[in-house]
Structure formats: structure tokens, C-alpha cells
Write an enzyme that holds these catalytic residues in place. Structure first.
Site: not given
Ligand code: ATP
Length: 271
Positions: A67, A132, A267
């Protein structure tokens, strides 16, 4: 966590189709060696007439997306990254909450394959062993009275050290929570089969049909969390549930607040 010392099974559309069996005609599976992002490709192909059910799985994404411009990192052979384009029938409730319903479908698949301790983090993360394990990116399109979505899913089957270090947060992999690392082709077929069931139900009843199941796997029920949004004060409160639109219900000092996903991150207040 695994280091890269194994031969990996190639992603193979024929194997995925064979595993899909009677469901195979609902999908058109393409496997690519390299692309920028499977979701970007499907978003490009959708207006050119790509059929609903188009799936792109890719071994090497050079610009995998999360995202808000964030990156999804993956490693050839160790990750499963794919996207599905789906057009919904007329009368489908609004697609709000779809990314949570996708989380339920993925969790169902992983549990059927023997994974333990799968949890969901609002709005779009799949967790295991406090890390994650997977991410979901739902991008929706509306027009001419119909709704469509590109659903992108990334799962860590094994987690090479380089990826674990590069993601910068606690990550997890399936091989740590399953009796053995699953075949990625069978896993892809399994997730697609669960998505087909979920998307059918979603078309009839929207996310309302999945609230209880989502909550049964919610990682933070009753916990105090902080909601972060760019340029705004964090909002702190106790997780009280989710509603039929997939909004997080937060009990705050100022009363119950509905938090809609999109531009916010959750968080734990006391990690
Ligand atoms: P959050 O809600 O925790 O702020 P997000 O929903 O905005 O996260 P996503 O869009 O789900 O984030 O995924 C991107 C994030 O996931 C990256 O910024 C990094 O921190 C994490 N990420 C990227 N690749 C991986 C992976 N292979 N395994 C676990 N985490 C990852």
C-alpha cells in the site's frame, strides 16, 4: 528462516490448472519469470479486455508493491507472488472490506494445509509467529455499474536471510509454521480455490458474511493500538471489532471511532 541452498519447484500453470480441477475454467493462469508487478500488469490488461479470473504469478517482481507506494520484497523460489483480476456481478455490495475477506480466504487455505497460528492484522496483513507472513493489496475499479478488483497477494514460503533483513520489520515464513514447506503450485491453486468461494459469497453478502471469521483470527482483539496517518495525530484505542465495510472499530477516550483503511497503519501501543 531459510538460506538459499535448495532446488526450487518452478511455478507452472499446467500444474496449477491440474490442481484446480473443476475450478480451472474459472481462471486463466499465466506464469511469468520476471515483471515489475503482477498487479500493475493486470491493471494495464483489464481495460484491454482481460477476462475476469485472469491470474499472473511471477517468480521475480522487480517492483512488487504494497500500500501507499511501499515495496513488497520476494525471492525467486521462496515466495509466492501473484495477482487475480475479478469482475463482480451487478448487485454486489460495495467492495469495502474486500481486502479483509481476502485475508480470510488466504487464512482458510493455509490452515487447510496445516499452518498453525495464522492471524490477521487489520486491514491487509497475514501474520504468523508474530511476524508478517503475507501481504494483500486490493485495487478496485468501478464503471458502467460494475465493480472489479485486482487482488495482489504475496506470501513468504521460505524467508531467505537477505529478505528478512531487507524488510525492516519482523517477518515470518510458511515453512516455520507448517509441517513442511508447501508446493507453491499447490498453494497457488489452493488460494485460488478459496478465493473463488469467498468472491462468490462476497458478491451476495459483502464483507458482512466474513466478519465473525475475520474476528476469530484478529491478532489484536481487545488490545490497545495506535493508528498512524501521514500528517495527522495518531489515534489510540482498544480494538473492538470491524464493521460490514471492513472499518476498524476503535474504543477511544473520545468514544467509538470507525477507522477506514487506505491511508492509515496500525501499530501496537505497547509492543
Ligand atoms: P502496515 O499496515 O503495517 O503499515 P502496510 O499494510 O502499509 O503495512 P503492505 O502494503 O502490506 O504494508 O506491505 C508493504 C510493507 O510490508 C513494507 O513496507 C515492508 O515493511 C513489509 N514487507 C515487504 N516485503 C515483505 C515480505 N516479503 N515479508 C514481510 N514483510 C514485507
Amino acid at each position: 528462516m531459510a538460506d538459499k541452498d535448495h532446488q526450487f519447484e518452478q511455478l507452472d500453470a499446467a500444474v496449477v490448472n491440474a490442481a484446480l480441477g473443476a475450478l480451472a475454467p474459472s481462471f486463466r493462469v499465466d506464469v511469468l519469470d520476471t515483471c515489475e508487478s503482477t498487479s500493475t500488469l493486470l491493471l494495464d490488461r483489464a481495460p484491454l479486455g482481460a477476462p475476469s479470473g485472469s491470474v499472473i504469478a511471477c517468480e521475480r517482481q522487480t517492483a512488487g508493491r504494497g500500500r501507499r507506494g511501499r515495496s513488497w520484497l520476494s525471492a525467486p523460489g521462496d515466495s509466492l507472488t501473484f495477482s487475480l483480476y475479478w469482475r463482480f456481478p451487478a448487485g454486489t455490495p460495495l467492495l469495502a472490506g474486500l481486502s479483509l475477506a481476502v485475508g480470510v480466504a488466504v487464512a482458510r487455505t493455509l490452515e487447510k494445509n496445516g499452518a498453525a497460528g495464522i492471524r490477521l492484522k487489520w486491514p491487509n496483513d497475514i501474520l504468523a509467529a508474530d511476524g508478517k507472513l503475507g501481504g494483500i493489496l486490493v485495487e478496485t475499479m468501478t464503471g458502467g455499474g460494475t465493480q472489479a478488483a485486482v487482488i495482489g497477494i504475496g506470501l513468504n514460503v521460505r524467508l531467505p536471510r537477505a529478505i528478512a533483513e531487507a524488510v525492516g520489520i519482523q517477518a515470518a515464513d510458511l515453512s516455520s509454521v507448517m509441517p513442511f514447506a508447501p508446493s507453491r503450485n499447490l498453494l497457488l491453486a489452493g488460494v485460488l480455490a478459496e478465493l473463488a468461494v469467498m468472491l462468490d459469497e462476497f458478491a451476495r453478502s459483502g464483507f458482512a458474511a466474513f466478519i465473525e471469521e475475520w474476528l476469530s483470527r484478529h491478532a489484536y482483539t481487545g488490545r490497545t493500538v495506535r493508528i498512524l496517518a501521514d500528517g495527522a495525530q495518531p489515534v489510540e484505542g482498544r480494538c473492538a471489532g470491524v464493521d460490514a465495510d471492513g472499518a476498524l472499530l476503535l474504543e477511544t477516550a473520545a468514544g467509538m471511532k470507525r477507522i477506514v483503511s487506505g491511508e492509515v497503519s496500525l501499530r501496537t501501543a505497547n509492543p
